[in-house]
Design a protein around this motif. Structure first.
Motif, mmCIF file in Angstrom:
data_model
loop_
_atom_site.group_PDB
_atom_site.id
_atom_site.type_symbol
_atom_site.label_atom_id
_atom_site.label_comp_id
_atom_site.label_asym_id
_atom_site.label_seq_id
_atom_site.Cartn_x
_atom_site.Cartn_y
_atom_site.Cartn_z
ATOM 1 N N VAL A 17 34.194 53.227 50.958
ATOM 2 C CA VAL A 17 35.347 53.497 50.492
ATOM 3 C C VAL A 17 36.028 52.216 49.368
ATOM 4 C CG1 VAL A 17 37.945 54.081 51.059
ATOM 5 C CG2 VAL A 17 36.126 54.973 52.376
ATOM 6 N N ALA A 18 36.394 52.423 48.326
ATOM 7 C CA ALA A 18 37.013 51.275 47.550
ATOM 8 C C ALA A 18 38.327 51.064 47.814
ATOM 9 C CB ALA A 18 36.523 51.998 45.997
ATOM 10 N N TRP A 19 38.807 49.915 47.492
ATOM 11 C CA TRP A 19 40.088 49.344 47.882
ATOM 12 C C TRP A 19 40.621 48.492 46.856
ATOM 13 C CZ3 TRP A 19 40.650 44.452 48.543
ATOM 14 C CH2 TRP A 19 39.434 43.621 49.132
ATOM 15 N N LEU A 20 41.860 48.654 46.587
ATOM 16 C CA LEU A 20 42.522 47.628 45.789
ATOM 17 C C LEU A 20 43.698 47.167 46.403
ATOM 18 C CD1 LEU A 20 42.492 46.623 42.724
ATOM 19 C CD2 LEU A 20 43.860 48.660 42.262
ATOM 20 N N ALA A 21 43.945 45.691 46.405
ATOM 21 C CA ALA A 21 45.024 45.061 47.011
ATOM 22 C C ALA A 21 45.572 43.767 46.090
ATOM 23 C CB ALA A 21 44.696 44.420 48.333
ATOM 24 N N ARG A 22 46.978 43.446 46.529
ATOM 25 C CA ARG A 22 47.421 42.353 45.807
ATOM 26 C C ARG A 22 46.843 41.222 46.406
ATOM 27 N NH1 ARG A 22 51.000 43.454 41.947
ATOM 28 N NH2 ARG A 22 51.844 45.466 41.929
ATOM 29 N N THR A 23 46.843 39.955 45.565
ATOM 30 C CA THR A 23 46.307 38.733 46.102
ATOM 31 C C THR A 23 47.527 38.033 46.934
ATOM 32 O OG1 THR A 23 47.354 37.682 44.255
ATOM 33 C CG2 THR A 23 45.057 38.156 44.277
ATOM 34 N N ALA A 24 47.159 37.252 47.833
ATOM 35 C CA ALA A 24 48.331 36.826 48.509
ATOM 36 C C ALA A 24 49.693 36.143 47.888
ATOM 37 C CB ALA A 24 47.812 35.595 49.482
ATOM 38 N N ALA A 25 49.601 35.529 46.733
ATOM 39 C CA ALA A 25 50.604 34.992 46.006
ATOM 40 C C ALA A 25 51.289 36.255 45.036
ATOM 41 C CB ALA A 25 50.265 33.938 45.424
ATOM 42 N N ASN A 26 50.653 37.483 45.146
ATOM 43 C CA ASN A 26 51.179 38.491 43.917
ATOM 44 C C ASN A 26 50.938 38.175 42.656
ATOM 45 O OD1 ASN A 26 51.688 40.717 46.140
ATOM 46 N ND2 ASN A 26 53.839 39.626 46.240
ATOM 47 N N ARG A 27 49.762 37.528 42.399
ATOM 48 C CA ARG A 27 49.350 36.948 41.070
ATOM 49 C C ARG A 27 48.486 37.994 40.664
ATOM 50 N NH1 ARG A 27 49.427 30.899 42.602
ATOM 51 N NH2 ARG A 27 51.527 30.536 42.560
ATOM 52 N N GLY A 28 48.063 39.024 41.194
ATOM 53 C CA GLY A 28 46.811 39.905 40.523
ATOM 54 C C GLY A 28 46.474 40.705 41.598
ATOM 55 N N LEU A 29 45.498 41.436 41.415
ATOM 56 C CA LEU A 29 44.909 42.403 42.177
ATOM 57 C C LEU A 29 43.274 42.139 42.500
ATOM 58 C CD1 LEU A 29 45.907 45.827 40.308
ATOM 59 C CD2 LEU A 29 47.035 44.768 42.493
ATOM 60 N N ARG A 30 43.018 42.412 43.507
ATOM 61 C CA ARG A 30 41.507 42.020 44.051
ATOM 62 C C ARG A 30 41.011 43.626 44.573
ATOM 63 N NH1 ARG A 30 40.143 38.624 49.063
ATOM 64 N NH2 ARG A 30 39.043 40.250 49.909
ATOM 65 N N ASP A 31 39.632 43.855 44.099
ATOM 66 C CA ASP A 31 39.069 45.064 44.638
ATOM 67 C C ASP A 31 38.001 44.590 45.664
ATOM 68 O OD1 ASP A 31 37.406 43.828 42.705
ATOM 69 O OD2 ASP A 31 36.744 45.806 42.312
ATOM 70 N N GLY A 32 37.600 45.813 46.248
ATOM 71 C CA GLY A 32 36.572 45.682 47.288
ATOM 72 C C GLY A 32 36.068 47.044 47.760
ATOM 73 N N GLU A 33 35.290 47.047 48.809
ATOM 74 C CA GLU A 33 34.603 48.400 49.323
ATOM 75 C C GLU A 33 34.505 48.143 50.809
ATOM 76 O OE1 GLU A 33 31.396 51.320 47.714
ATOM 77 O OE2 GLU A 33 30.607 49.460 48.796
ATOM 78 N N ALA A 34 34.948 49.036 51.465
ATOM 79 C CA ALA A 34 34.639 49.059 52.878
ATOM 80 C C ALA A 34 33.268 50.157 52.992
ATOM 81 C CB ALA A 34 35.621 49.703 53.848
#
Length: 64
Positions: free
Chosen positions: A31-48
């Motif tokens: 499952v691909a996911w997309l989340a905001r970085t801690a400081a809301n300065r961008g997006l980060r993606d990953g996979e579970a």
């Protein structure tokens, strides 16, 4: 571990989870996911590797 061995291992774990949890649970693989970085300065993606979902109890994401 080779990629093929990893895929076999993931399938084995998924099969065991499906057998162990109630029928209303759902198991999703890769499952691909997309989340905001801690400081809301961008997006980060990953996979579970596996996400176990139950309608009353929520979800559990697993990655190796």
């Amino acid at each position: 571990m080779t990629q093929a061995q990893g895929q076999i291992a993931e399938r084995l774990v998924a099969d065991r989870f499906r057998a162990a949890f109630p029928h209303e649970s759902r198991l999703f693989s890769n499952v691909a996911w997309l989340a905001r970085t801690a400081a809301n300065r961008g997006l980060r993606d990953g996979e579970a590797d596996l996400v176990l979902v139950h309608p009353d109890r929520g979800f559990l994401g697993m990655s190796g």
